[in-house]
Design a protein around this motif. Structure first.
Motif, PDB file in Angstrom:
ATOM      1  N   UNK A   1     -12.054 -20.415  14.758  1.00 52.86           N
ATOM      2  CA  UNK A   1     -11.734 -21.054  13.474  1.00 52.86           C
ATOM      3  C   UNK A   1     -10.213 -21.149  13.403  1.00 52.86           C
ATOM      4  N   UNK A   2      -9.702 -22.336  13.119  1.00 48.97           N
ATOM      5  CA  UNK A   2      -8.252 -22.498  12.951  1.00 48.97           C
ATOM      6  C   UNK A   2      -7.953 -22.919  11.510  1.00 48.97           C
ATOM      7  N   UNK A   3      -7.096 -22.165  10.858  1.00 43.75           N
ATOM      8  CA  UNK A   3      -6.752 -22.413   9.446  1.00 43.75           C
ATOM      9  C   UNK A   3      -5.434 -23.162   9.359  1.00 43.75           C
ATOM     10  N   UNK A   4      -5.444 -24.320   8.711  1.00 46.62           N
ATOM     11  CA  UNK A   4      -4.204 -25.096   8.553  1.00 46.62           C
ATOM     12  C   UNK A   4      -3.741 -25.679   9.868  1.00 46.62           C
ATOM     13  N   UNK A   5      -4.618 -26.409  10.507  1.00 44.82           N
ATOM     14  CA  UNK A   5      -4.337 -26.915  11.869  1.00 44.82           C
ATOM     15  C   UNK A   5      -3.380 -28.096  11.875  1.00 44.82           C
ATOM     16  N   UNK A   6      -3.158 -28.698  10.707  1.00 51.79           N
ATOM     17  CA  UNK A   6      -2.231 -29.832  10.655  1.00 51.79           C
ATOM     18  C   UNK A   6      -2.658 -30.949  11.586  1.00 51.79           C
ATOM     19  N   UNK A   7      -1.743 -31.404  12.427  1.00 48.30           N
ATOM     20  CA  UNK A   7      -2.031 -32.533  13.306  1.00 48.30           C
ATOM     21  C   UNK A   7      -2.784 -32.123  14.588  1.00 48.30           C
ATOM     22  N   UNK A   8      -3.139 -30.833  14.683  1.00 53.78           N
ATOM     23  CA  UNK A   8      -3.973 -30.411  15.809  1.00 53.78           C
ATOM     24  C   UNK A   8      -3.212 -30.051  17.080  1.00 53.78           C
ATOM     25  N   UNK A   9      -1.929 -29.730  16.943  1.00 57.07           N
ATOM     26  CA  UNK A   9      -1.151 -29.351  18.132  1.00 57.07           C
ATOM     27  C   UNK A   9      -1.673 -28.061  18.769  1.00 57.07           C
ATOM     28  N   UNK A  10      -1.798 -27.017  17.945  1.00 61.55           N
ATOM     29  CA  UNK A  10      -2.302 -25.743  18.484  1.00 61.55           C
ATOM     30  C   UNK A  10      -3.762 -25.884  18.901  1.00 61.55           C
ATOM     31  N   UNK A  11      -4.511 -26.673  18.143  1.00 66.01           N
ATOM     32  CA  UNK A  11      -5.929 -26.907  18.470  1.00 66.01           C
ATOM     33  C   UNK A  11      -6.049 -27.483  19.880  1.00 66.01           C
TER      34      UNK A  11
ATOM     35  N   UNK B   1     -13.373 -24.956  14.992  1.00 66.84           N
ATOM     36  CA  UNK B   1     -13.543 -25.548  13.663  1.00 66.84           C
ATOM     37  C   UNK B   1     -12.184 -25.496  12.980  1.00 66.84           C
ATOM     38  N   UNK B   2     -11.706 -26.666  12.575  1.00 59.24           N
ATOM     39  CA  UNK B   2     -10.398 -26.808  11.949  1.00 59.24           C
ATOM     40  C   UNK B   2     -10.579 -26.967  10.440  1.00 59.24           C
ATOM     41  N   UNK B   3      -9.838 -26.188   9.657  1.00 56.31           N
ATOM     42  CA  UNK B   3      -9.867 -26.379   8.202  1.00 56.31           C
ATOM     43  C   UNK B   3      -8.447 -26.661   7.721  1.00 56.31           C
ATOM     44  N   UNK B   4      -8.301 -27.723   6.953  1.00 58.99           N
ATOM     45  CA  UNK B   4      -6.983 -28.087   6.419  1.00 58.99           C
ATOM     46  C   UNK B   4      -7.212 -28.884   5.129  1.00 58.99           C
ATOM     47  N   UNK B   5      -6.302 -28.735   4.152  1.00 60.67           N
ATOM     48  CA  UNK B   5      -6.507 -29.449   2.876  1.00 60.67           C
ATOM     49  C   UNK B   5      -5.832 -30.827   2.853  1.00 60.67           C
ATOM     50  N   UNK B   6      -5.158 -31.184   3.929  1.00 59.09           N
ATOM     51  CA  UNK B   6      -4.410 -32.441   3.928  1.00 59.09           C
ATOM     52  C   UNK B   6      -5.161 -33.558   4.660  1.00 59.09           C
ATOM     53  N   UNK B   7      -5.532 -34.564   3.897  1.00 63.03           N
ATOM     54  CA  UNK B   7      -6.232 -35.703   4.491  1.00 63.03           C
ATOM     55  C   UNK B   7      -5.371 -36.373   5.557  1.00 63.03           C
TER      56      UNK B   7
ATOM     57  N   UNK C   1      -0.356 -19.909   6.470  1.00 63.11           N
ATOM     58  CA  UNK C   1      -0.829 -18.906   5.509  1.00 63.11           C
ATOM     59  C   UNK C   1       0.279 -18.449   4.557  1.00 63.11           C
ATOM     60  N   UNK C   2       1.526 -18.588   4.959  1.00 68.40           N
ATOM     61  CA  UNK C   2       2.644 -18.100   4.143  1.00 68.40           C
ATOM     62  C   UNK C   2       2.761 -18.835   2.801  1.00 68.40           C
ATOM     63  N   UNK C   3       2.043 -19.944   2.634  1.00 61.77           N
ATOM     64  CA  UNK C   3       2.088 -20.668   1.359  1.00 61.77           C
ATOM     65  C   UNK C   3       1.280 -19.960   0.269  1.00 61.77           C
ATOM     66  N   UNK C   4       0.399 -19.030   0.657  1.00 62.56           N
ATOM     67  CA  UNK C   4      -0.455 -18.341  -0.331  1.00 62.56           C
ATOM     68  C   UNK C   4       0.280 -17.158  -0.946  1.00 62.56           C
ATOM     69  N   UNK C   5      -0.032 -16.865  -2.224  1.00 62.65           N
ATOM     70  CA  UNK C   5       0.561 -15.661  -2.814  1.00 62.65           C
ATOM     71  C   UNK C   5      -0.187 -14.431  -2.276  1.00 62.65           C
ATOM     72  N   UNK C   6       0.300 -13.255  -2.629  1.00 66.71           N
ATOM     73  CA  UNK C   6      -0.230 -12.027  -2.013  1.00 66.71           C
ATOM     74  C   UNK C   6      -1.735 -11.850  -2.249  1.00 66.71           C
ATOM     75  N   UNK C   7      -2.174 -12.129  -3.521  1.00 64.97           N
ATOM     76  CA  UNK C   7      -3.586 -11.945  -3.851  1.00 64.97           C
ATOM     77  C   UNK C   7      -4.481 -12.866  -3.031  1.00 64.97           C
TER      78      UNK C   7
ATOM     79  N   UNK D   1     -10.541 -28.767   3.403  1.00 65.12           N
ATOM     80  CA  UNK D   1     -10.738 -27.736   2.397  1.00 65.12           C
ATOM     81  C   UNK D   1      -9.503 -26.884   2.285  1.00 65.12           C
ATOM     82  N   UNK D   2      -9.401 -26.184   1.149  1.00 68.90           N
ATOM     83  CA  UNK D   2      -8.246 -25.317   0.915  1.00 68.90           C
ATOM     84  C   UNK D   2      -8.692 -23.860   0.991  1.00 68.90           C
ATOM     85  N   UNK D   3      -8.107 -23.119   1.901  1.00 65.75           N
ATOM     86  CA  UNK D   3      -8.419 -21.688   1.959  1.00 65.75           C
ATOM     87  C   UNK D   3      -7.520 -20.935   0.969  1.00 65.75           C
ATOM     88  N   UNK D   4      -7.945 -19.820   0.390  1.00 61.01           N
ATOM     89  CA  UNK D   4      -9.170 -19.106   0.731  1.00 61.01           C
ATOM     90  C   UNK D   4     -10.434 -19.656   0.067  1.00 61.01           C
TER      91      UNK D   4
END
Ligand SMILES: C[S@@+](CC[C@H](N)C(=O)[O-])C[C@H]1O[C@@H](n2cnc3c(N)ncnc32)[C@H](O)[C@@H]1O
Length: 149
Positions: free
Chosen positions: A47-57, A70-76, A120-126, A98-101
């Motif tokens: 599972x890759x979270x925030x894969x963007x343009x798929x470079x790491x994928x 499986x790539x999840x990202x909130x940006x169309x 992941x650094x865009x999320x607050x601590x909670x 989709x937007x995690x979490x």
């Protein structure tokens, strides 16, 4: 308005643009790719979270030729770029918007590996804590080689 992590208003300039503004971008990906304990020929379910343009994928699917991601990202926009890039891997790459979490794909003991780079650094601590709980639940205990990177 840009969503967190989109970086550029036009996603088609992301790949050259991110290399210009993030020092040692490729080395960052190499560090992630070198972390999993899996062998090259293991059928790793990723599972890759925030894969963007798929470079790491792309690098993951190449490094582990029997893996699925499986790539999840909130940006169309970013997913549009990723879709084009990952087409060559056929059904080994699945893209989900989709937007995690909140939209973390429902799963228990499912993934051998969960990875994320510069997202992941865009999320607050909670919300980071909620995400890491979901990651923990979703990792397969199998042989002890499940890893979050
Ligand atoms: C800076 S880009 C990193 C892309 C890629 N991982 C890389 O290494 O180049 C961050 C990506 O994470 C996505 N993102 C950030 N926060 C997110 C969230 N909460 N849910 C889903 N995607 C998110 C953004 O849409 C963007 O595509």
């Amino acid at each position: 308005m840009k969503k967190p992590g989109e970086v550029f208003a036009d996603a088609s300039v992301y790949d050259p643009g991110i290399e210009a503004i993030v020092p040692r971008y490729d080395e960052l990906h190499d560090a992630i790719l070198n972390s999993p304990p899996h062998d090259r020929n293991d059928p790793v379910n990723v599972l890759e979270l925030g894969a963007g343009t798929g470079e790491l994928t792309t690098k993951l699917l190449t490094r582990f030729p029997k893996s699925d991601v499986l790539v999840v990202d909130h940006s169309e926009q970013m997913l549009g770029e990723a879709e084009r890039k990952l087409e060559t891997f056929g059904d080994r790459a699945t893209l989900e918007r989709g937007a995690f979490p909140d939209d973390y794909p429902a799963a228990e003991d499912e993934y051998d590996l969960v990875v994320s780079s510069l997202a992941i650094h865009h999320l607050d601590e909670g919300r980071k804590r909620d995400l890491f709980d979901a990651v923990y639940e979703s990792l397969s205990p199998a042989d002890g080689s499940s890893t979050a990177t």
